[in-house]
Design an enzyme around this catalytic site. Structure first.
Site, PDB file in Angstrom:
ATOM      1  N   TYR A   1       0.772  -0.936  -0.168  1.00  0.00           N
ATOM      2  CA  TYR A   1      -0.004  -0.503   0.115  1.00  0.00           C
ATOM      3  C   TYR A   1       0.962   1.146  -0.160  1.00  0.00           C
ATOM      4  CZ  TYR A   1      -4.345   2.746   1.284  1.00  0.00           C
ATOM      5  OH  TYR A   1      -5.075   3.343   0.647  1.00  0.00           O
TER       6      TYR A   1
ATOM      7  N   TYR B   1      -6.400   5.053  -7.186  1.00  0.00           N
ATOM      8  CA  TYR B   1      -5.996   4.866  -5.216  1.00  0.00           C
ATOM      9  C   TYR B   1      -7.261   4.300  -5.706  1.00  0.00           C
ATOM     10  CZ  TYR B   1      -6.396   6.580  -1.293  1.00  0.00           C
ATOM     11  OH  TYR B   1      -6.943   7.122   0.678  1.00  0.00           O
TER      12      TYR B   1
END
Length: 388
Positions: free
Chosen positions: A297, A341
């Site tokens: 991430y 995102y």
């Protein structure tokens, strides 16, 4: 408690379908429509229909409730529905929820989804605008008066301490940005397709909050992503190679806050990630040496380095050199810095593609992928593997 011993979830569920909308800055449609498009695409990919689905899982901070998505997507009765809190920290946890439901017989086919207009609508990067009084908000109240108003500013505090503790300069963060954009440049689905960058580009990008530059911060995206989870046995009868859930974990550290855990013993690591790492390695029986691809991430580059260190791929302060050496294939879709995102959901889809052998940046022989969720908040992680 699984925090102290191995659990028995691994090998009992698999991701069998992935689907997404296009990734854009202005989708031109509602978040519900994005969610339904992604759900239907994932079911098509899995060779299943809405009638097969009896479970839905998503995030909090979502405007498309499970029952509304079910109705709009043509899904009937539900025996399981669930939401996980803490923004991007929920990404791998919703797959864990789905796997738990399947493994226990509560549901047969569970769809995990996330959809938002995060650029044209509510922008998470804009920080705190208005917040109802809550105990959670009170923690932020200790920091907001001093100008710490956005996620970038919250992460910058830890990033600055990391550089100081290990005698490093902010250029070490640039290795993550360059790597992600290199992969995104070869990915037609990525927003930054065809647009690689160099370390010089990173160093020349404008400051956001010292020591973070523009290219240290993930983009903001409109789009949707969905994943279909069912049993390994059923997966074997479906058209796509399954990505088996080898291990799944959630983690929160001591004195955990949301992005502002400044009162812990140190700021140079991510204790919540360490909790997840211990559980994943213990339950899977694997180690860093067994991982073929890492999907980490990457909302902010410094936290990618800290994750590598917490998982044991390298020592403290060595994350930048590890990335620069290409010691492990990372974020082969381009990450959230390069592709989109979507609170980590697109990263899980990329991990599935690597197991299937269909990634645009395919790693030869990839059989084990590590996926992490948002850090700085209570988080989660997955190890996915090939069947058999």
């Amino acid at each position: 408690m699984s925090i102290r011993r191995a659990d028995s979830l691994g090998g009992r569920a698999a991701i069998v379908g992935i689907g997404a909308t296009e990734f854009s800055k202005d989708s031109g449609r509602s978040e519900l429509k994005l969610a339904v498009e992604a759900v239907r695409a994932a079911l098509d990919d899995a060779g299943l229909t809405p009638a097969d689905v009896d479970g839905l899982v998503t995030f909090t901070m979502d405007t498309s409730p499970e029952i509304t998505v079910a109705q709009a997507a043509g899904i009937g009765e539900l025996s399981f529905f669930s939401r996980i809190h803490y923004g991007g920290g929920a990404a791998c946890a919703i797959v864990q929820q789905a796997a738990l439901a399947v493994a226990s017989g509560i549901a047969d086919v569970v769809v995990c989804y996330r959809a938002f207009n995060e650029r044209s609508g509510r922008r998470f990067g804009s920080g705190v605008q208005r917040r109802e009084p809550t105990a959670e908000g009170a923690a932020l109240g200790w920091n907001l008066p001093y100008g710490l108003l956005t996620p970038a500013s919250w992460v910058a505090m830890a990033a600055r301490r990391y550089l100081h503790a290990y005698g490093l300069g902010p250029e070490v963060f640039g290795h993550v940005a360059v790597l992600d954009r290199r992969h995104a440049a070869r990915n037609p689905a990525a927003y930054f397709h065809g647009k690689p960058i160099t370390l010089a580009d990173h160093a020349a990008s404008r400051w956001i909050v010292d020591p973070l530059r523009l290219l240290d911060c993930c983009q903001e995206t409109d789009g949707g992503q969905a994943l279909v989870v069912t049993s390994v046995e059923r997966a074997r009868d479906l058209p796509r190679p399954p990505a088996v859930v080898v291990a799944a974990a959630q983690g929160a550290g001591r004195s955990q806050e949301q992005m502002t855990s400044y009162y812990r013993d140190g700021l140079t690591g991510l204790p919540e990630t360490a909790v997840v790492a211990r559980q994943l390695w213990r339950s899977s029986g694997l180690s860093p040496a067994d991982i073929d691809v890492g999907i980490l991430y990457d909302h902010f580059t410094p936290f990618v380095l800290m994750q590598l260190e917490e998982f044991g791929f390298c020592g403290p302060g060595e994350g930048g050199a590890f990335v620069a050496a290409d010691a492990l294939p990372l974020n082969t879709h381009g990450g959230q810095l390069g592709e989109a995102y979507l609170h980590g959901m697109n990263g899980i889809a990329e991990a599935v593609r690597q197991i299937r052998g269909t990634s645009v940046n395919q790693v030869a022989g990839a059989a084990r992928t590590l996926v992490t969720a948002g850090t700085g908040v209570p988080t989660s992680g997955l190890v996915l593997g090939a069947d058999g």
